[in-house]
Design a protein around this motif. Structure first.
Motif, PDB file in Angstrom:
ATOM      1  N   TYR A  49       0.942  -1.159   0.152  1.00 16.68           N
ATOM      2  CA  TYR A  49      -0.204  -0.267   0.184  1.00 16.68           C
ATOM      3  C   TYR A  49       0.852   1.162  -0.370  1.00 16.68           C
ATOM      4  O   TYR A  49       1.266   2.026  -0.433  1.00 16.68           O
ATOM      5  CB  TYR A  49      -0.863   0.051   1.014  1.00 16.68           C
ATOM      6  CG  TYR A  49      -1.995   1.063   1.443  1.00 16.68           C
ATOM      7  CD1 TYR A  49      -2.691   1.430   0.439  1.00 16.68           C
ATOM      8  CD2 TYR A  49      -1.402   1.609   2.549  1.00 16.68           C
ATOM      9  CE1 TYR A  49      -3.367   3.191   0.872  1.00 16.68           C
ATOM     10  CE2 TYR A  49      -2.554   3.068   2.868  1.00 16.68           C
ATOM     11  CZ  TYR A  49      -3.079   3.565   1.607  1.00 16.68           C
ATOM     12  OH  TYR A  49      -3.728   5.059   2.444  1.00 16.68           O
ATOM     13  N   SER A  50       1.513   1.471   0.766  1.00 19.07           N
ATOM     14  CA  SER A  50       2.667   2.362   0.866  1.00 19.07           C
ATOM     15  C   SER A  50       3.467   2.531  -0.499  1.00 19.07           C
ATOM     16  O   SER A  50       3.973   3.866  -0.567  1.00 19.07           O
ATOM     17  CB  SER A  50       3.790   2.163   2.173  1.00 19.07           C
ATOM     18  OG  SER A  50       2.666   2.377   2.993  1.00 19.07           O
ATOM     19  N   LEU A  51       4.166   1.414  -0.434  1.00 22.26           N
ATOM     20  CA  LEU A  51       4.984   0.939  -1.440  1.00 22.26           C
ATOM     21  C   LEU A  51       3.999   1.452  -3.336  1.00 22.26           C
ATOM     22  O   LEU A  51       4.746   1.794  -4.203  1.00 22.26           O
ATOM     23  CB  LEU A  51       5.165  -0.255  -2.296  1.00 22.26           C
ATOM     24  CG  LEU A  51       6.447   0.078  -3.578  1.00 22.26           C
ATOM     25  CD1 LEU A  51       7.695   0.329  -3.203  1.00 22.26           C
ATOM     26  CD2 LEU A  51       6.770  -1.908  -3.800  1.00 22.26           C
ATOM     27  N   VAL A  52       3.071   1.244  -3.807  1.00 26.32           N
ATOM     28  CA  VAL A  52       1.926   2.212  -4.292  1.00 26.32           C
ATOM     29  C   VAL A  52       2.099   4.082  -4.789  1.00 26.32           C
ATOM     30  O   VAL A  52       2.362   3.709  -5.542  1.00 26.32           O
ATOM     31  CB  VAL A  52       1.085   1.279  -4.967  1.00 26.32           C
ATOM     32  CG1 VAL A  52      -0.306   2.510  -5.504  1.00 26.32           C
ATOM     33  CG2 VAL A  52       1.119  -0.023  -5.032  1.00 26.32           C
ATOM     34  N   MET A  53       1.943   4.057  -3.133  1.00 27.46           N
ATOM     35  CA  MET A  53       1.310   5.572  -2.488  1.00 27.46           C
ATOM     36  C   MET A  53       3.058   6.280  -3.299  1.00 27.46           C
ATOM     37  O   MET A  53       2.593   7.034  -4.355  1.00 27.46           O
ATOM     38  CB  MET A  53       1.257   5.718  -1.699  1.00 27.46           C
ATOM     39  CG  MET A  53       0.054   5.762  -1.258  1.00 27.46           C
ATOM     40  SD  MET A  53      -0.636   6.324  -0.344  1.00 27.46           S
ATOM     41  CE  MET A  53      -0.130   5.387   1.169  1.00 27.46           C
ATOM     42  N   GLY A 404       5.035  19.179  -3.483  1.00 26.25           N
ATOM     43  CA  GLY A 404       3.594  17.551  -2.679  1.00 26.25           C
ATOM     44  C   GLY A 404       3.951  16.795  -3.184  1.00 26.25           C
ATOM     45  O   GLY A 404       3.942  15.105  -1.829  1.00 26.25           O
ATOM     46  N   SER A 405       3.702  16.031  -4.626  1.00 22.08           N
ATOM     47  CA  SER A 405       4.588  14.789  -4.970  1.00 22.08           C
ATOM     48  C   SER A 405       6.052  13.846  -4.229  1.00 22.08           C
ATOM     49  O   SER A 405       6.174  13.291  -3.412  1.00 22.08           O
ATOM     50  CB  SER A 405       4.361  14.477  -6.412  1.00 22.08           C
ATOM     51  OG  SER A 405       5.933  15.439  -7.076  1.00 22.08           O
ATOM     52  N   LEU A 406       6.950  15.521  -3.708  1.00 16.19           N
ATOM     53  CA  LEU A 406       7.782  15.046  -3.084  1.00 16.19           C
ATOM     54  C   LEU A 406       8.044  14.685  -1.951  1.00 16.19           C
ATOM     55  O   LEU A 406       8.266  13.194  -1.350  1.00 16.19           O
ATOM     56  CB  LEU A 406       9.437  16.203  -3.477  1.00 16.19           C
ATOM     57  CG  LEU A 406       9.492  16.261  -5.014  1.00 16.19           C
ATOM     58  CD1 LEU A 406      10.550  17.196  -5.282  1.00 16.19           C
ATOM     59  CD2 LEU A 406      10.799  14.593  -5.785  1.00 16.19           C
ATOM     60  N   GLN A 407       7.694  15.721  -1.380  1.00 13.92           N
ATOM     61  CA  GLN A 407       6.311  15.417   0.394  1.00 13.92           C
ATOM     62  C   GLN A 407       6.493  13.966   0.679  1.00 13.92           C
ATOM     63  O   GLN A 407       6.587  13.702   1.311  1.00 13.92           O
ATOM     64  CB  GLN A 407       6.106  16.592   0.647  1.00 13.92           C
ATOM     65  CG  GLN A 407       6.097  16.347   2.047  1.00 13.92           C
ATOM     66  CD  GLN A 407       4.931  17.710   1.902  1.00 13.92           C
ATOM     67  OE1 GLN A 407       4.166  18.779   1.604  1.00 13.92           O
ATOM     68  NE2 GLN A 407       3.198  17.637   3.349  1.00 13.92           N
ATOM     69  N   TYR A 408       4.997  13.444  -0.489  1.00 16.19           N
ATOM     70  CA  TYR A 408       4.799  12.876  -0.145  1.00 16.19           C
ATOM     71  C   TYR A 408       4.742  11.359  -0.281  1.00 16.19           C
ATOM     72  O   TYR A 408       4.684  10.233   0.297  1.00 16.19           O
ATOM     73  CB  TYR A 408       2.994  12.202  -0.336  1.00 16.19           C
ATOM     74  CG  TYR A 408       2.329  13.453   0.573  1.00 16.19           C
ATOM     75  CD1 TYR A 408       1.419  13.185   1.891  1.00 16.19           C
ATOM     76  CD2 TYR A 408       1.354  14.376   0.111  1.00 16.19           C
ATOM     77  CE1 TYR A 408       0.753  13.196   2.321  1.00 16.19           C
ATOM     78  CE2 TYR A 408       0.877  15.316   0.899  1.00 16.19           C
ATOM     79  CZ  TYR A 408       0.610  15.411   2.125  1.00 16.19           C
ATOM     80  OH  TYR A 408       0.029  15.922   2.823  1.00 16.19           O
TER      81      TYR A 408
END
Length: 536
Positions: A49-53, A404-408
Motif C-alpha cells: 500500500y505504501s509502496l504503490v503510493m 507535494g509529490s516529493l513530500q508524500y
C-alpha cells in the motif's frame, strides 16, 4: 469560517489516507486468521500500500499540473472510494491486496500531491502555518482513531466496516468539493513523461521489495532465496536493480530537460536546501513511525496476547500527544525556528525509544509502556508540526505540485521502508537469537538441535508461543525439550523486537544529521504575494 472550508475537505482527506495503515496494523492477527495466511503476507500487503503510493506519487503530482489540482484531487477521491469498496468486500488475500494496496494506493497517489499544493495555494503567511499544523494534527488523529476504532471493530464486529465508512466519507467530500477554489491553469500541459514514470515506479518498487524479502531470502547470505547469484542472496541484486533504475530515471529526466521537454520531476528542486532537508527528515520520520507501528502491535498481540481493541487502547497515548503537538505548530513558530523544533522532536524520540526498550519484557508494565508511547507521540508531533510548511514554503507557486509529490513520496517511501525494514529486523534477529540459544541450551539434544537448525534455515515466523508448542508436539519432540525450545523462542522474540526498536533509534540519530538545512530563523509574516522561492 468561510476561509477554512477548503481545509475541512483537505484535512478529511489527509485523515483518511492515514487511517488505513493504522487500522491494518492493529488488525494483523485477525487478518491472518480471516485470510488463513501468515504475518509476513499481511506485512507484504501493508508494505505494498505504501509502496504503490510512493511509487506513483511523482506521477500524481505531474498529472495535477497537467489537468488541474482540484480536478485530480476529486478524481483521486473517486478511485480511492472504489478501492475502499473492494477492500470492504474482499473475499481473498489477493482481492484485499488489489482493493487496498493497489487501487486505494493509486487513489492516494492522485490525492496527496494535489492536497499539499491546494493547502499552500489556499493560505498564506500565518494562515498557512495554521493550515499545515491542522493537516499534521489530522494525520495524528488518523493514527489515533485507527488503532482504537479499528481495534474495536476488529474485536467485536469486523474490520471491513472501516472501509465502508471510508466510502461514505469519500461521497461526502465529493459533495462539497466546490469549497475548494478551482486552481488556475499552470501552463505546463506538456506531453506526459511515461518513460520517467515507469522508471521511477519500477526503481522504487524493487528497492522496497528487496528490503521486504530480506527477512526470508537473507540479506547477503542466502536463507530461503528462490535463486542465488555468485553464492549471494537475491535480495542484494533486487535492491541493486532498483537503485540502477532510479539512476536511469535521473539520467532520463536530465536528458528531457536538455532537449527542451518537460520532465516528470525537475531535479533542480533538490538544490533548494530547506526542501532537500525537509524531504530527508520526512523520510526518516515515517520510517520510524510506521516501523514502530508494525513492531509494537506484534509485541502486544503476539507476545502479550492482547486483542486488536486492547492494542488500540495502548497505542492511544502516542496518537493523542502527536495530535496535540502537531497542532502546536503556529505557537512554536512564534518562539523557535523550525530547525530547533525538529531537533527537539528527534531528541524526544530518542528518549521514547530508549524508554520502550526497557518496557519490552515478558510481562508488560502498562503504566511505563503508556508513558513511553505518549513521549513517542510528542516527538513525532513536534516533527509533524513543522515539516509540511517547511517543504511547501521552500518553493514557488509553479513548483507546488512537484514539491507535494516529493513530500508524500518521501513520507510513503518511509512508511514502506519502515514496515519492511522493521519486519526484516524482527525476523532476522529472532532467527539469529533463537539459533544461538538453542545451540547453547544443554536441555536440547543434538538430534533436536540439528532438526531445529534445518527448520530455521528455511525461515522462521513470528507467531504466539502456544502455536510453537503445538507444532513441536506434532513433530514428536519430547515434552521437556519442547518446553526448552518454547522458552528460547519466547526469549528470542523479545530480542527481535528490541533489535527493531533499536534500529528505529539509529534512524532517529541519522535524521538529526539531516536537520542542518532546515530554516534556522523563526518564520515571519511574508510580504503580500510572497509564495516561496523558485527553484534555481
Amino acid at each position: 469560517m468561510g476561509r477554512w472550508k477548503p481545509l475541512v475537505v483537505l484535512g478529511t482527506a489527509q485523515f483518511l489516507m492515514v487511517l488505513d495503515t493504522s487500522v491494518m496494523n492493529v488488525s494483523i492477527s485477525r487478518l491472518v486468521e480471516d485470510f488463513d495466511t501468515e504475518v509476513t503476507a499481511i506485512q507484504a500487503v501493508i508494505t505494498l500500500y505504501s509502496l504503490v503510493m510512493a511509487a506513483f506519487m511523482i506521477t500524481g503530482g505531474r498529472l495535477g499540473d497537467m489537468f488541474g489540482r482540484r480536478r485530480l484531487f476529486g478524481a483521486g477521491l473517486v478511485v480511492y472510494g472504489v478501492g475502499s469498496a473492494l477492500t470492504a468486500a474482499a473475499p481473498t488475500l489477493w482481492m484485499l491486496a488489489l482493493g487496498w494496496s493497489v487501487v486505494e494506493g493509486l487513489g492516494a497517489a492522485m490525492v496527496l500531491p494535489a492536497l499539499a499544493a491546494l493547502v499552500a495555494g489556499a493560505y498564506r503567511g500565518r494562515d498557512r502555518v495554521v493550515a499545515y499544523g491542522v493537516i499534521g494534527g489530522l494525520a495524528g488523529a488518523g493514527i489515533a482513531v485507527g488503532p482504537l476504532l479499528g481495534g474495536w471493530l476488529t474485536s467485536y464486529l469486523t474490520w471491513r466496516l472501516v472501509f465502508v465508512g471510508e466510502v461514505v466519507l469519500v461521497v461526502a467530500m465529493l459533495a462539497v468539493l466546490r469549497w475548494i477554489e478551482r486552481d488556475p491553469p499552470s501552463g505546463r500541459r506538456a506531453s506526459f513523461d511515461a518513460v520517467g514514470a515507469a522508471l521511477s515506479a519500477a526503481g522504487l518498487a524493487l528497492v522496497v521489495l528487496g528490503i521486504l524479502q530480506s527477512s526470508s531470502w537473507g540479506l547477503l547470505r542466502p536463507r530461503n532465496s528462490p535463486v542465488t547469484v555468485f553464492g549471494f542472496s537475491l535480495t542484494v541484486f533486487v535492491i541493486g536493480a532498483g537503485v540502477l533504475l532510479l539512476w536511469g530515471f535521473r539520467a532520463w529526466e536530465r536528458h528531457r530537460e536538455e532537449h527542451g521537454r518537460d520532465p516528470l520531476i525537475h531535479f533542480a528542486l533538490f538544490d533548494v536546501t530547506p526542501l532537500r532537508s525537509g524531504l530527508a527528515v520526512l523520510l526518516g520520520q515515517n520510517t520510524i513511525l510506521l516501523g514502530l507501528f508494525f513492531a509494537i502491535p506484534l509485541y502486544l498481540q503476539v507476545v502479550q496476547g492482547l486483542d486488536a481493541f486492547q492494542t488500540g487502547l495502548r497505542l492511544l497515548p502516542v496518537s493523542v500527544t502527536m495530535l496535540l503537538a502537531s497542532l502546536s505548530g503556529p505557537l512554536l513558530s512564534r518562539i523557535a525556528a523550525p530547525r530547533t523544533v525538529v531537533r527537539s522532536g528527534f531528541a524526544v524520540l530518542l528518549v521514547a525509544i530508549l524508554w520502550l526498550l526497557t518496557t519490552i519484557d515478558p510481562r508488560i508494565d502498562d503504566l511505563s509502556f503508556l508513558m513511553a508511547m505518549a513521549v513517542l507521540g510528542l516527538g513525532m508531533g513536534l516533527l509533524a508540526s513543522q515539516l509540511g510548511n517547511v517543504v511547501q514554503s521552500s518553493v514557488g507557486e509553479r513548483d507546488r505540485s512537484e514539491a507535494g509529490s516529493l513530500q508524500y513520496t518521501s513520507q510513503n517511501l518511509g512508511s514502506a521502508l519502515g514496515t519492511a525494514f522493521m519486519g526484516a529486523l524482527v525476523i532476522s534477529a529472532l532467527a539469529a537469537a533463537l539459533t544461538q540459544r538453542i545451540t547453547d541450551d544443554p536441555r536440547v539434544s543434538a538430534a533436536v538441535k540439528e532438526q531445529a537448525g534445518v527448520s530455521l534455515q528455511s525461515g522462521v515466523s513470528f507467531v504466539p508461543s502456544n502455536e510453537v508448542r503445538v507444532a513441536l508436539a506434532e513433530a514428536g519432540i519430547p515434552p521437556g525439550e519442547a518446553d526448552a525450545l518454547v522458552e528460547q523462542y519466547s526469549s528470542a522474540q523479545l530480542t527481535g523486537l528490541k533489535t527493531a526498536i533499536l534500529g528505529a533509534g539509529g534512524i532517529a540519530v541519522l535524521g538529526l544529521m539531516f536537520t542542518r538545512g532546515l530554516p534556522s530563523r523563526r518564520p515571519e509574516e511574508p510580504a503580500p504575494g510572497h509564495t516561496g522561492a523558485d527553484r534555481p
